[in-house]
Scaffold this motif. Structure first.
Motif, PDB file in Angstrom:
ATOM      1  N   TYR A  95      -7.573  21.755 -18.607  1.00  0.00           N
ATOM      2  CA  TYR A  95      -6.735  21.929 -17.383  1.00  0.00           C
ATOM      3  C   TYR A  95      -5.626  20.807 -17.376  1.00  0.00           C
ATOM      4  CZ  TYR A  95     -10.915  24.641 -16.178  1.00  0.00           C
ATOM      5  OH  TYR A  95     -11.928  25.610 -16.021  1.00  0.00           O
ATOM      6  N   ASP A  96      -4.840  21.007 -16.212  1.00  0.00           N
ATOM      7  CA  ASP A  96      -3.689  20.016 -15.983  1.00  0.00           C
ATOM      8  C   ASP A  96      -4.057  19.243 -14.779  1.00  0.00           C
ATOM      9  OD1 ASP A  96      -2.294  20.497 -18.341  1.00  0.00           O
ATOM     10  OD2 ASP A  96      -1.544  22.396 -17.473  1.00  0.00           O
ATOM     11  N   VAL A  97      -3.319  18.367 -14.486  1.00  0.00           N
ATOM     12  CA  VAL A  97      -3.348  17.736 -13.020  1.00  0.00           C
ATOM     13  C   VAL A  97      -2.350  18.569 -11.884  1.00  0.00           C
ATOM     14  CG1 VAL A  97      -2.618  15.622 -11.731  1.00  0.00           C
ATOM     15  CG2 VAL A  97      -3.440  15.484 -14.122  1.00  0.00           C
ATOM     16  N   ASN A  98      -2.927  18.481 -10.903  1.00  0.00           N
ATOM     17  CA  ASN A  98      -2.305  19.441  -9.731  1.00  0.00           C
ATOM     18  C   ASN A  98      -0.879  18.650  -9.246  1.00  0.00           C
ATOM     19  OD1 ASN A  98      -2.145  19.361  -6.334  1.00  0.00           O
ATOM     20  ND2 ASN A  98      -2.676  21.439  -7.220  1.00  0.00           N
ATOM     21  N   VAL A  99       0.137  19.314  -9.171  1.00  0.00           N
ATOM     22  CA  VAL A  99       1.277  18.428  -8.787  1.00  0.00           C
ATOM     23  C   VAL A  99       1.329  17.967  -7.639  1.00  0.00           C
ATOM     24  CG1 VAL A  99       3.700  18.852  -8.654  1.00  0.00           C
ATOM     25  CG2 VAL A  99       2.767  20.195 -10.354  1.00  0.00           C
ATOM     26  N   ALA A 100       0.729  18.481  -6.592  1.00  0.00           N
ATOM     27  CA  ALA A 100       0.679  17.676  -5.235  1.00  0.00           C
ATOM     28  C   ALA A 100      -0.080  16.629  -5.289  1.00  0.00           C
ATOM     29  CB  ALA A 100       0.119  18.815  -4.359  1.00  0.00           C
ATOM     30  N   GLY A 101      -1.322  16.747  -6.162  1.00  0.00           N
ATOM     31  CA  GLY A 101      -2.136  15.533  -6.357  1.00  0.00           C
ATOM     32  C   GLY A 101      -1.387  14.377  -6.987  1.00  0.00           C
ATOM     33  N   PHE A 102      -0.599  14.628  -7.780  1.00  0.00           N
ATOM     34  CA  PHE A 102       0.005  13.830  -8.607  1.00  0.00           C
ATOM     35  C   PHE A 102       1.097  13.014  -7.730  1.00  0.00           C
ATOM     36  CE2 PHE A 102       4.165  12.404 -10.602  1.00  0.00           C
ATOM     37  CZ  PHE A 102       3.552  11.375 -11.243  1.00  0.00           C
ATOM     38  N   VAL A 103       1.745  13.748  -6.876  1.00  0.00           N
ATOM     39  CA  VAL A 103       2.849  13.092  -5.868  1.00  0.00           C
ATOM     40  C   VAL A 103       2.188  12.144  -4.987  1.00  0.00           C
ATOM     41  CG1 VAL A 103       4.383  13.577  -4.193  1.00  0.00           C
ATOM     42  CG2 VAL A 103       4.424  15.024  -6.125  1.00  0.00           C
ATOM     43  N   ILE A 104       1.097  12.889  -4.185  1.00  0.00           N
ATOM     44  CA  ILE A 104       0.500  11.975  -3.274  1.00  0.00           C
ATOM     45  C   ILE A 104      -0.295  10.569  -3.826  1.00  0.00           C
ATOM     46  CG2 ILE A 104      -1.506  11.932  -1.657  1.00  0.00           C
ATOM     47  CD1 ILE A 104      -0.765  15.070  -1.208  1.00  0.00           C
ATOM     48  N   HIS A 105      -0.755  10.646  -4.832  1.00  0.00           N
ATOM     49  CA  HIS A 105      -1.691   9.697  -5.359  1.00  0.00           C
ATOM     50  C   HIS A 105      -0.751   8.481  -6.298  1.00  0.00           C
ATOM     51  CE1 HIS A 105      -5.747  11.185  -4.583  1.00  0.00           C
ATOM     52  NE2 HIS A 105      -5.130  12.284  -4.153  1.00  0.00           N
ATOM     53  N   SER A 106       0.252   9.361  -6.919  1.00  0.00           N
ATOM     54  CA  SER A 106       1.124   8.255  -7.601  1.00  0.00           C
ATOM     55  C   SER A 106       1.902   7.240  -6.527  1.00  0.00           C
ATOM     56  CB  SER A 106       2.185   8.916  -8.576  1.00  0.00           C
ATOM     57  OG  SER A 106       2.928   9.864  -7.823  1.00  0.00           O
ATOM     58  N   ALA A 107       2.170   8.036  -5.564  1.00  0.00           N
ATOM     59  CA  ALA A 107       2.920   7.281  -4.282  1.00  0.00           C
ATOM     60  C   ALA A 107       2.122   5.957  -4.041  1.00  0.00           C
ATOM     61  CB  ALA A 107       3.230   8.085  -3.172  1.00  0.00           C
ATOM     62  N   ILE A 108       0.706   6.164  -3.669  1.00  0.00           N
ATOM     63  CA  ILE A 108      -0.026   4.964  -3.385  1.00  0.00           C
ATOM     64  C   ILE A 108      -0.450   4.217  -4.367  1.00  0.00           C
ATOM     65  CG2 ILE A 108      -2.244   4.376  -1.936  1.00  0.00           C
ATOM     66  CD1 ILE A 108      -0.261   6.107  -0.364  1.00  0.00           C
ATOM     67  N   HIS A 109      -0.627   4.641  -5.652  1.00  0.00           N
ATOM     68  CA  HIS A 109      -0.824   3.657  -6.657  1.00  0.00           C
ATOM     69  C   HIS A 109       0.443   2.986  -7.111  1.00  0.00           C
ATOM     70  CE1 HIS A 109      -4.836   4.600  -7.256  1.00  0.00           C
ATOM     71  NE2 HIS A 109      -4.759   5.930  -7.671  1.00  0.00           N
ATOM     72  N   MET A 110       1.626   3.284  -7.066  1.00  0.00           N
ATOM     73  CA  MET A 110       2.630   2.782  -7.331  1.00  0.00           C
ATOM     74  C   MET A 110       3.111   1.532  -6.428  1.00  0.00           C
ATOM     75  SD  MET A 110       5.409   6.030  -8.114  1.00  0.00           S
ATOM     76  CE  MET A 110       7.028   4.811  -8.391  1.00  0.00           C
ATOM     77  N   ALA A 111       2.746   1.740  -5.084  1.00  0.00           N
ATOM     78  CA  ALA A 111       3.092   0.928  -3.827  1.00  0.00           C
ATOM     79  C   ALA A 111       2.041  -0.171  -3.722  1.00  0.00           C
ATOM     80  CB  ALA A 111       3.566   1.673  -2.723  1.00  0.00           C
ATOM     81  N   LYS A 112       0.749   0.113  -3.923  1.00  0.00           N
ATOM     82  CA  LYS A 112      -0.549  -0.473  -3.533  1.00  0.00           C
ATOM     83  C   LYS A 112      -1.200  -0.993  -4.468  1.00  0.00           C
ATOM     84  CE  LYS A 112       0.273   0.270   1.148  1.00  0.00           C
ATOM     85  NZ  LYS A 112       0.300  -0.690   2.309  1.00  0.00           N
ATOM     86  N   HIS A 113      -0.851  -2.064  -5.142  1.00  0.00           N
ATOM     87  CA  HIS A 113      -1.648  -2.396  -6.311  1.00  0.00           C
ATOM     88  C   HIS A 113      -3.163  -2.975  -6.114  1.00  0.00           C
ATOM     89  CE1 HIS A 113       2.364  -2.573  -8.712  1.00  0.00           C
ATOM     90  NE2 HIS A 113       2.049  -1.347  -8.468  1.00  0.00           N
ATOM     91  N   ASP A 114      -3.172  -3.353  -4.848  1.00  0.00           N
ATOM     92  CA  ASP A 114      -4.342  -3.852  -4.363  1.00  0.00           C
ATOM     93  C   ASP A 114      -5.637  -2.966  -3.886  1.00  0.00           C
ATOM     94  OD1 ASP A 114      -2.895  -3.033  -2.149  1.00  0.00           O
ATOM     95  OD2 ASP A 114      -3.927  -4.834  -0.841  1.00  0.00           O
ATOM     96  N   MET A 115      -4.973  -1.551  -3.840  1.00  0.00           N
ATOM     97  CA  MET A 115      -6.021  -0.596  -3.477  1.00  0.00           C
ATOM     98  C   MET A 115      -6.230   0.246  -4.820  1.00  0.00           C
ATOM     99  SD  MET A 115      -6.795  -0.705  -0.246  1.00  0.00           S
ATOM    100  CE  MET A 115      -6.309  -1.872   0.866  1.00  0.00           C
ATOM    101  N   ASP A 116      -7.298   0.204  -5.336  1.00  0.00           N
ATOM    102  CA  ASP A 116      -7.687   0.911  -6.484  1.00  0.00           C
ATOM    103  C   ASP A 116      -8.173   2.594  -6.320  1.00  0.00           C
ATOM    104  OD1 ASP A 116      -7.347  -1.042  -8.131  1.00  0.00           O
ATOM    105  OD2 ASP A 116      -9.292  -1.745  -8.505  1.00  0.00           O
ATOM    106  N   CYS A 117      -8.384   2.909  -5.267  1.00  0.00           N
ATOM    107  CA  CYS A 117      -8.765   4.273  -5.119  1.00  0.00           C
ATOM    108  C   CYS A 117      -8.107   4.837  -3.885  1.00  0.00           C
ATOM    109  CB  CYS A 117     -10.340   4.496  -4.723  1.00  0.00           C
ATOM    110  SG  CYS A 117     -11.154   5.921  -4.748  1.00  0.00           S
ATOM    111  N   VAL A 118      -7.846   5.988  -4.039  1.00  0.00           N
ATOM    112  CA  VAL A 118      -7.098   7.214  -3.109  1.00  0.00           C
ATOM    113  C   VAL A 118      -7.846   8.410  -2.984  1.00  0.00           C
ATOM    114  CG1 VAL A 118      -5.228   8.147  -2.295  1.00  0.00           C
ATOM    115  CG2 VAL A 118      -4.897   5.941  -3.611  1.00  0.00           C
ATOM    116  N   ALA A 119      -8.078   8.867  -1.674  1.00  0.00           N
ATOM    117  CA  ALA A 119      -8.870  10.164  -1.513  1.00  0.00           C
ATOM    118  C   ALA A 119      -8.229  11.028  -0.533  1.00  0.00           C
ATOM    119  CB  ALA A 119     -10.321   9.765  -1.210  1.00  0.00           C
ATOM    120  N   HIS A 120      -8.144  12.231  -0.847  1.00  0.00           N
ATOM    121  CA  HIS A 120      -7.246  13.084   0.138  1.00  0.00           C
ATOM    122  C   HIS A 120      -8.351  14.425   0.163  1.00  0.00           C
ATOM    123  CE1 HIS A 120      -4.578  15.975   1.734  1.00  0.00           C
ATOM    124  NE2 HIS A 120      -4.487  16.594   0.708  1.00  0.00           N
ATOM    125  N   THR A 121      -8.418  14.852   1.401  1.00  0.00           N
ATOM    126  CA  THR A 121      -9.335  16.225   1.891  1.00  0.00           C
ATOM    127  C   THR A 121      -8.943  16.819   2.634  1.00  0.00           C
ATOM    128  OG1 THR A 121     -10.503  15.089   3.608  1.00  0.00           O
ATOM    129  CG2 THR A 121     -11.630  14.735   1.415  1.00  0.00           C
TER     130      THR A 121
END
Length: 264
Positions: A95-121
């Protein structure tokens, strides 16, 4: 006499565990556990949505689910490693990575280096509250954890990288954000912390939907009580119960009794 026949070369494929550091493997196990727990507590929408975790020791790499697997199927080896530019670094699935998932999660990981985990439901209660003009109301103690919560207006399917800047802007320093007409998003310094926030935010949304459906006048504590409760419930160093650390071993025991294959 016939010449000896050489045996065909045998291709040795290393397991994912053999290809990553011990620290990354532990992160994979914790993240897989988070997926299984999210399924166990009914916070899934078939193969949709995503939870990600930063690869230990990096600032530009994270692990995320394979788009096509149910949360209850995910294990440590099936998680896909990508970087914030969208490059796949390790993928043992078909399988591949969901595009929307990449957009949302990469945004947080790029900006919040002190936050290791992101969850979306996309849960029914979370989506219902996301459509309420009033937002999340401080109706019960669990809800007061989110007295100050972020909001992000709906921009359509989140597959445009331009939205990353606005997602980060709207999240600010909050640990949770309601994506209007969409769902819920939380962040945590660790996987246990993120799951703890997600579970409690989901309960707060469920409580609100139930309370508003009763067609009766609701009561609210005084503002000073709300603010004090909010401050005391924030995840801070030394507050294991608030950070999810106290409950995590118990949750893993619960998973292990049901199905320990998330560790594979």
């Amino acid at each position: 006499m016939n010449p000896p026949v050489s045996s065909p070369a045998i291709k040795v494929v290393k397991s994912v565990r053999e290809q990553v550091s011990a620290e990354e493997w532990q992160a994979r196990v914790d993240l897989a556990a988070c997926y299984r727990l999210t399924a166990m507590y009914g916070m899934t929408e078939m193969i949709a949505n995503h939870i990600s975790c930063r690869v230990p020791g990096t600032t530009d790499q994270f692990l995320i689910n394979a788009y096509g697997m149910l949360y209850e199927e995910i294990d440590a080896s099936s998680l896909i490693k990508v970087d914030v530019e969208g490059n796949t670094l390790l993928n043992a699935t078909d399988y591949d990575v969901n595009v929307a998932g990449f957009v949302i999660h990469s945004a947080i990981h790029m900006a919040k280096h002190d936050m290791d985990c992101v969850a979306h439901t996309h849960t029914p209660a979370g989506m219902a509250v996301s459509a309420m003009e009033c937002g999340l109301l401080p109706l019960a103690q669990t809800s007061m954890r989110f007295l100050h919560i972020a909001y992000h207006d709906f921009e359509g399917i989140a597959d445009n990288v331009d939205e990353r800047e606005r997602l980060v802007r709207d999240l600010g320093d909050n640990e949770a954000m309601i994506l209007r007409n969409h769902g819920l998003l939380v962040v945590g310094r660790t996987v246990p912390a993120a799951f703890n926030v997600l579970f409690r935010l989901e309960r707060a949304c469920q409580t609100q939907v139930m309370a508003l459906s009763c067609n009766t006048k609701l009561i609210y504590p005084p503002q000073n009580i709300l603010e004090d409760t909010y401050e005391r419930m924030l995840p801070k160093p030394g507050r294991a119960a608030r950070n999810g650390g106290l409950a995590w071993p118990a949750l893993l025991r619960k998973l292990d009794r049901a199905d320990p294959s998330y560790r594979d």
